[in-house]
Write a protein that holds these residues in place. Structure first.
Motif, PDB file in Angstrom:
ATOM      1  N   ASP A 194       0.835  -1.213   0.000  1.00  0.00           N
ATOM      2  CA  ASP A 194       0.000   0.000   0.000  1.00  0.00           C
ATOM      3  C   ASP A 194       0.863   1.254   0.000  1.00  0.00           C
ATOM      4  O   ASP A 194       0.625   2.188  -0.755  1.00  0.00           O
ATOM      5  N   LEU A 195       1.848   1.255   0.883  1.00  0.00           N
ATOM      6  CA  LEU A 195       2.713   2.438   0.998  1.00  0.00           C
ATOM      7  C   LEU A 195       3.486   2.683  -0.285  1.00  0.00           C
ATOM      8  O   LEU A 195       3.715   3.826  -0.669  1.00  0.00           O
ATOM      9  N   GLU A 196       3.871   1.591  -0.934  1.00  0.00           N
ATOM     10  CA  GLU A 196       4.616   1.760  -2.186  1.00  0.00           C
ATOM     11  C   GLU A 196       3.759   2.434  -3.249  1.00  0.00           C
ATOM     12  O   GLU A 196       4.235   3.291  -3.990  1.00  0.00           O
ATOM     13  N   THR A 197       2.482   2.042  -3.287  1.00  0.00           N
ATOM     14  CA  THR A 197       1.555   2.677  -4.237  1.00  0.00           C
ATOM     15  C   THR A 197       1.432   4.162  -3.926  1.00  0.00           C
ATOM     16  O   THR A 197       1.487   5.014  -4.811  1.00  0.00           O
ATOM     17  N   GLN A 198       1.255   4.465  -2.645  1.00  0.00           N
ATOM     18  CA  GLN A 198       1.119   5.862  -2.246  1.00  0.00           C
ATOM     19  C   GLN A 198       2.391   6.651  -2.546  1.00  0.00           C
ATOM     20  O   GLN A 198       2.336   7.813  -2.926  1.00  0.00           O
ATOM     21  N   HIS A 199       3.499   5.986  -2.354  1.00  0.00           N
ATOM     22  CA  HIS A 199       4.781   6.634  -2.623  1.00  0.00           C
ATOM     23  C   HIS A 199       4.870   7.034  -4.094  1.00  0.00           C
ATOM     24  O   HIS A 199       5.275   8.144  -4.426  1.00  0.00           O
ATOM     25  N   ALA A 200       4.439   6.125  -4.962  1.00  0.00           N
ATOM     26  CA  ALA A 200       4.460   6.412  -6.399  1.00  0.00           C
ATOM     27  C   ALA A 200       3.532   7.598  -6.715  1.00  0.00           C
ATOM     28  O   ALA A 200       3.873   8.474  -7.512  1.00  0.00           O
ATOM     29  N   THR A 201       2.376   7.626  -6.057  1.00  0.00           N
ATOM     30  CA  THR A 201       1.432   8.735  -6.264  1.00  0.00           C
ATOM     31  C   THR A 201       2.078  10.059  -5.877  1.00  0.00           C
ATOM     32  O   THR A 201       2.021  11.035  -6.626  1.00  0.00           O
ATOM     33  N   LEU A 202       2.687  10.071  -4.701  1.00  0.00           N
ATOM     34  CA  LEU A 202       3.314  11.309  -4.222  1.00  0.00           C
ATOM     35  C   LEU A 202       4.446  11.740  -5.132  1.00  0.00           C
ATOM     36  O   LEU A 202       4.615  12.923  -5.409  1.00  0.00           O
ATOM     37  N   GLN A 203       5.206  10.771  -5.594  1.00  0.00           N
ATOM     38  CA  GLN A 203       6.322  11.094  -6.476  1.00  0.00           C
ATOM     39  C   GLN A 203       5.800  11.746  -7.752  1.00  0.00           C
ATOM     40  O   GLN A 203       6.372  12.724  -8.233  1.00  0.00           O
ATOM     41  N   GLY A 204       4.687  11.195  -8.258  1.00  0.00           N
ATOM     42  CA  GLY A 204       4.062  11.768  -9.453  1.00  0.00           C
ATOM     43  C   GLY A 204       3.613  13.196  -9.216  1.00  0.00           C
ATOM     44  O   GLY A 204       3.848  14.090 -10.037  1.00  0.00           O
ATOM     45  N   GLU A 205       2.979  13.432  -8.062  1.00  0.00           N
ATOM     46  CA  GLU A 205       2.510  14.780  -7.722  1.00  0.00           C
ATOM     47  C   GLU A 205       3.682  15.752  -7.612  1.00  0.00           C
ATOM     48  O   GLU A 205       3.617  16.892  -8.051  1.00  0.00           O
ATOM     49  N   GLU A 206       4.746  15.255  -6.988  1.00  0.00           N
ATOM     50  CA  GLU A 206       5.923  16.101  -6.797  1.00  0.00           C
ATOM     51  C   GLU A 206       6.512  16.519  -8.152  1.00  0.00           C
ATOM     52  O   GLU A 206       6.851  17.686  -8.357  1.00  0.00           O
ATOM     53  N   GLU A 207       6.605  15.548  -9.057  1.00  0.00           N
ATOM     54  CA  GLU A 207       7.140  15.861 -10.384  1.00  0.00           C
ATOM     55  C   GLU A 207       6.257  16.860 -11.108  1.00  0.00           C
ATOM     56  O   GLU A 207       6.736  17.823 -11.713  1.00  0.00           O
ATOM     57  N   LYS A 208       4.950  16.627 -11.046  1.00  0.00           N
ATOM     58  CA  LYS A 208       4.016  17.526 -11.740  1.00  0.00           C
ATOM     59  C   LYS A 208       4.123  18.947 -11.194  1.00  0.00           C
ATOM     60  O   LYS A 208       4.161  19.920 -11.941  1.00  0.00           O
ATOM     61  N   LEU A 209       4.152  19.050  -9.866  1.00  0.00           N
ATOM     62  CA  LEU A 209       4.222  20.382  -9.251  1.00  0.00           C
ATOM     63  C   LEU A 209       5.555  21.064  -9.565  1.00  0.00           C
ATOM     64  O   LEU A 209       5.614  22.272  -9.748  1.00  0.00           O
ATOM     65  N   THR A 210       6.623  20.271  -9.580  1.00  0.00           N
ATOM     66  CA  THR A 210       7.927  20.850  -9.891  1.00  0.00           C
ATOM     67  C   THR A 210       7.926  21.445 -11.294  1.00  0.00           C
ATOM     68  O   THR A 210       8.391  22.570 -11.512  1.00  0.00           O
ATOM     69  N   LEU A 211       7.356  20.696 -12.240  1.00  0.00           N
ATOM     70  CA  LEU A 211       7.264  21.201 -13.609  1.00  0.00           C
ATOM     71  C   LEU A 211       6.345  22.415 -13.679  1.00  0.00           C
ATOM     72  O   LEU A 211       6.622  23.386 -14.387  1.00  0.00           O
ATOM     73  N   ALA A 212       5.250  22.369 -12.919  1.00  0.00           N
ATOM     74  CA  ALA A 212       4.312  23.494 -12.906  1.00  0.00           C
ATOM     75  C   ALA A 212       5.007  24.752 -12.386  1.00  0.00           C
ATOM     76  O   ALA A 212       4.810  25.854 -12.908  1.00  0.00           O
ATOM     77  N   ALA A 213       5.845  24.575 -11.361  1.00  0.00           N
ATOM     78  CA  ALA A 213       6.575  25.720 -10.801  1.00  0.00           C
ATOM     79  C   ALA A 213       7.524  26.303 -11.841  1.00  0.00           C
ATOM     80  O   ALA A 213       7.649  27.524 -11.978  1.00  0.00           O
ATOM     81  N   GLN A 214       8.187  25.414 -12.593  1.00  0.00           N
ATOM     82  CA  GLN A 214       9.102  25.882 -13.645  1.00  0.00           C
ATOM     83  C   GLN A 214       8.367  26.658 -14.720  1.00  0.00           C
ATOM     84  O   GLN A 214       8.801  27.727 -15.149  1.00  0.00           O
ATOM     85  N   ARG A 215       7.238  26.083 -15.159  1.00  0.00           N
ATOM     86  CA  ARG A 215       6.444  26.749 -16.206  1.00  0.00           C
ATOM     87  C   ARG A 215       5.970  28.106 -15.721  1.00  0.00           C
ATOM     88  O   ARG A 215       6.072  29.112 -16.419  1.00  0.00           O
ATOM     89  N   LEU A 216       5.440  28.115 -14.507  1.00  0.00           N
ATOM     90  CA  LEU A 216       4.895  29.371 -13.984  1.00  0.00           C
ATOM     91  C   LEU A 216       5.995  30.425 -13.855  1.00  0.00           C
ATOM     92  O   LEU A 216       5.794  31.589 -14.194  1.00  0.00           O
ATOM     93  N   GLN A 217       7.161  29.986 -13.371  1.00  0.00           N
ATOM     94  CA  GLN A 217       8.274  30.931 -13.233  1.00  0.00           C
ATOM     95  C   GLN A 217       8.615  31.568 -14.590  1.00  0.00           C
ATOM     96  O   GLN A 217       8.783  32.782 -14.696  1.00  0.00           O
ATOM     97  N   ALA A 218       8.679  30.739 -15.624  1.00  0.00           N
ATOM     98  CA  ALA A 218       9.004  31.255 -16.965  1.00  0.00           C
ATOM     99  C   ALA A 218       7.933  32.234 -17.438  1.00  0.00           C
ATOM    100  O   ALA A 218       8.241  33.287 -18.011  1.00  0.00           O
ATOM    101  N   LYS A 219       6.677  31.919 -17.161  1.00  0.00           N
ATOM    102  CA  LYS A 219       5.591  32.794 -17.605  1.00  0.00           C
ATOM    103  C   LYS A 219       5.562  34.095 -16.807  1.00  0.00           C
ATOM    104  O   LYS A 219       5.283  35.168 -17.352  1.00  0.00           O
TER     105      LYS A 219
END
Lengths: 293, 93
Positions: free
Chosen positions: A130-155
């Motif tokens: 269960d925790l491994e699944t959740q870990h993968a979810t969080l990792q995905g969210e972290e990556e998405k937010l990191t990219l979102a922060a980069q995009r927003l900074q550029a804009k």
């Protein structure tokens, strides 16, 4: 909500270009409606200001705030992810400990204890999965937010440049049309990023509740404490079994050395202690029998 | 024409693809209105695949508004319904 009529009126003024050219029907799909909702949001904000150039400054402030927020979001998700990793490590080390315990119990002829250890391990493995699944979810969210922060900074950087140019070059009246596009572009991004942060926060909150429950389990000793300060019943039983055996084995070994040891030095001490031999050699058999009762 | 995929960014694609996307988009709306969850998911994935296939990502510093906006790949039918029925869900700017 007031969305319906307001959105409808607003969307009339900001339809797709292809809709205006008569190539498509308005509001006939999800993508189109969604686009209109975002644009309506931007237009509403733009219409509020008397001098559109003020809107630029106000929006820029909001953009900086959102950038801070999304960066905090990334940090929060990373913290939750690290906490999960810590718990996963604890659960995994507990799991391999139970496996060892099972093996040891079996070696000592206690199949009942081995069975108990292995069934506890199975329950633990479920948690790990269960925790491994959740870990993968969080990792995905972290990556998405990191990219979102980069995009927003550029804009935000691009917006600042555009804002300064517009303010320096145009009167309020002229600025109106120039501002429109840049503003709806960035406000659309802000709406998207804002939603992404909300979603990440929701997911993190759910996971933190579960992580808290696992922390409690670990602390209560139900899943055993890897620091070793809190011994579980299984380990206590095994320690008692194997501890006794180890001492007995050690005693036997020493006596054997004393009795028929190869070196002259050991033979010299032999005399007095040799007599205890027959009695103590019974004990290895006695101890397990005692424990089974 | 510019399409935003929520949570992912924007892509530019030729207007000539609009008819193709429209067909899927209308299907998606019908499935949402009928509460057809599996159909909705399948069509959303198909739309996303099409947009990915045909579109070129816009640079990060682009300030262009989008003509069309697609929900994120993991969006559920309920989430999309909420997005469309309630503009309060999209944070203010």
């Amino acid at each position: 909500m007031d969305a319906g009529p307001v959105l409808w009126v607003l969307s009339q003024t900001c339809e797709l270009e292809s809709v205006r050219r008569g190539r498509a029907k308005p509001m006939s799909g999800v993508m189109k409606r969604m686009g209109m909702i975002f644009r309506a949001k931007a237009n509403k904000a733009l219409d509020r200001a008397e001098d559109p150039r003020e809107t630029l400054d106000y929006s820029y402030q909001k953009q900086l705030e959102l950038l801070q927020k999304v960066r905090r979001g990334v940090a929060d998700v990373a913290t939750s992810r690290k906490r999960l990793e810590l718990q996963l490590n604890q659960l995994q080390s507990q799991s391999s400990k139970l496996e060892d315990q099972g093996r040891k119990a079996l070696a000592l002829g206690r199949e009942d204890l081995a069975r108990e250890a292995l069934s506890r391990r199975a329950a633990l493995q479920q948690q790990v999965t269960d925790l491994e699944t959740q870990h993968a979810t969080l990792q995905g969210e972290e990556e998405k937010l990191t990219l979102a922060a980069q995009r927003l900074q550029a804009k935000v950087d691009a917006f600042r440049t555009k804002k300064e140019t517009i303010k320096a070059t145009y009167t309020a009246a002229q600025a109106q049309t120039r501002i429109g596009e840049a503003f709806s572009g960035i406000s659309e991004e802000m709406g998207d990023v804002g939603l992404a942060i909300q979603r990440a926060e929701d997911k993190t909150a759910q996971l933190q509740a579960r992580a808290g429950a696992i922390d409690e389990l670990l602390a209560s000793g139900a899943l055993d404490d890897p620091s070793g300060t809190h011994k579980d019943d299984l380990q206590a039983e095994l320690d008692r079994l194997s501890g006794g055996t180890d001492v007995e084995l050690e005693l036997q070994r020493m006596k054997a050395e004393l009795a028929g040891g190869p070196s002259a030095g050991q033979q010299a001490i032999e005399g007095g202690t040799g007599q205890a031999d027959p009695r103590t050699q019974q004990q290895p058999q006695d101890t397990p029998r005692f424990d089974k009762q | 024409m510019i399409v935003r995929i929520m949570g992912e960014g924007q892509v530019a694609l030729a207007e000539s693809h609009l008819a193709e996307l429209n067909k899927l988009d209308e299907e998606l709306l019908a499935e949402m209105d009928n509460g057809d969850g599996p159909g909705f998911r399948a069509t959303l994935q198909a739309l996303l695949a099409k947009v990915h296939e045909l579109g070129e990502p816009l640079p990060d510093d682009s300030l262009e508004p989008s003509d069309l906006i697609l929900p994120s790949p993991d969006a559920t039918i309920d989430e999309v319904r909420e997005l469309l029925s309630d503009d309060g869900l999209i944070p203010g700017v």
